[in-house]
Design an enzyme around this catalytic site. Sequence first.
Site, PDB file in Angstrom:
ATOM      1  CE  LYS A 168      -2.083   2.027   3.583  1.00  0.00           C
ATOM      2  NZ  LYS A 168      -1.967   3.453   3.300  1.00  0.00           N
ATOM      3  N   GLY A 219       7.286   4.916   8.206  1.00  0.00           N
ATOM      4  CA  GLY A 219       6.552   6.156   8.236  1.00  0.00           C
ATOM      5  C   GLY A 219       6.856   6.951   9.682  1.00  0.00           C
ATOM      6  CB  THR A 221       7.460   8.067  15.924  1.00  0.00           C
ATOM      7  OG1 THR A 221       8.930   7.791  15.585  1.00  0.00           O
ATOM      8  CG2 THR A 221       7.072   7.417  17.113  1.00  0.00           C
ATOM      9  CB  THR A 223       1.545   6.644  11.391  1.00  0.00           C
ATOM     10  OG1 THR A 223       1.097   7.969  10.993  1.00  0.00           O
ATOM     11  CG2 THR A 223       0.518   5.698  10.542  1.00  0.00           C
ATOM     12  N   GLY A 224       3.222   4.949  13.376  1.00  0.00           N
ATOM     13  CA  GLY A 224       3.754   3.605  13.837  1.00  0.00           C
ATOM     14  C   GLY A 224       2.880   3.065  15.158  1.00  0.00           C
ATOM     15  CD  GLU A 241      12.899   3.837   8.617  1.00  0.00           C
ATOM     16  OE1 GLU A 241      12.998   4.740   9.479  1.00  0.00           O
ATOM     17  OE2 GLU A 241      12.720   3.964   7.445  1.00  0.00           O
ATOM     18  CB  CYS A 275      13.391   8.206   8.235  1.00  0.00           C
ATOM     19  SG  CYS A 275      14.667   6.895   7.395  1.00  0.00           S
ATOM     20  CD  GLU A 371      11.645  12.934  11.587  1.00  0.00           C
ATOM     21  OE1 GLU A 371      12.406  12.280  10.925  1.00  0.00           O
ATOM     22  OE2 GLU A 371      10.503  12.156  12.045  1.00  0.00           O
TER      23      GLU A 371
END
Length: 467
Positions: A168, A219, A221, A223-224, A241, A275, A371
């Site tokens: 996706k 993506g 953090t 959303t992770g 990651e 990243c 970030e």
Amino acid sequence: MSDYKLLIGGRLVDGAKTMEVINPATEEVLATCPRASEAQLDEAVAAAKKAFPAWAAKPIEERRALILKLADAIEAQAEDFARLLTQEQGKPLAEATAEIAYTQAFIRQLATHDLPVKVLEDNDRRRVEQRRRPLGVVGAIIPWNFPVLIVAFKLPLALLAGNTMVVKPAPTTPLTTLKLGELMAEIFPAGVVNVVTDQNDLGGRLSTHPDVAKISFTGSTETGRKVMASAASSIKRLTLELGGNDAAIVLGDVDPAKVAPGIFGGAFLNAGQVCLAIKRVYAHADIYDALCAELGRLAEEAIVDDGLKQGVQIGPLQNAAQYEKVKGFLADARANGTIVAGGVVEDRPGYFIRPTIVRDISDGAKLVDEEQFGPILPVIRYEDAEDALARANASDMGLGGSVWSTDRETARDLAGRMESGTVWINKHLDFGPNMPFGGAKQSGLGVEFAEEGLHEFTQIHVINEAK
């Protein structure tokens, strides 16, 4: 209708809906592409599940051969891929061309690995073997900063291990991934790889789907965390990651004119949307003014424009949401530091912000602590290297970092104590498919690349036989 198609069960099909893809250099519609429904996502997962037994049963040599065919197919269309990548993502054509070349290299190198049976014991009492089995259906969620290369971080190892996939891409950069899908439709058996697109509305379904065994996500953090929570429902395997706030510690013994280009390149590749990019620089007081001046000069000289134009070094931000976010960091830079160069939001179509160097700023400012993922670099003064190391390590992120010094012993000592998954000395952003890559702290979970990355797509299977 769209010229692009989803890949589901070996067929190139229209989406239930369509969506527009914007060229970030012009803010004009680049293309209309398919948008999958939840039912189509379920169909893709079902196709991958159906294809899994036969694919897993193939000898690894046969799986490897098909994966290598994909690298050859990409190489044959490299120029088309690069141009499309620049148009949908924004990066300069030279960077896009490099991304396509690295994609081929990653696929070819990662496909060389094997999964041999490891004999743990073999004596007169028992024989114990450690094998590795594929997991099943892998969901790969791809970000918008490297929409082709990051597919190559995941797909070769997942398929080589015998898994099938649902890929996706991000909704703002789906086109190059869909173009990959066209190639994969001709190479892999039906259902082995499926490609579906969304408007950020199918990630939750993919992460909770009972027939998906693993999620590999790249993506933010934030959303992770959501992916990790979603995967808990069925205890899915995870590789995450995530974000980074990489610090570069520059010691007082360096020549600022010599190290500035490396630091600038490590910070502003892909307009800072990397990243692993340098996000903050800690510079010793002895060289602080000179380094700020050198970085400012490079920022002023940088050519910022549409990535398709000759000689462009920095393109636009990739999407409107990120553009607005980075403008917020610019406001923070003005409030809490001194802008040496840049700081300009260009009055033109496109999401352009000139590379910006900020001095006289310190920890506690948003630009330092968070970030930015954009072309703004804070440079923080320090007097003592131990203090700089402590401040670098104070972040809850730990993806990468670097130390810059002519004293290798001191540099190695500091690098060994940086709390990051990867630390460089006198360089930044140097990585490859043979080097395990993973973040510390909240920068990730698990490992990509190399043998360790392959193992992430497998389940250990021990056979313990009595003699």
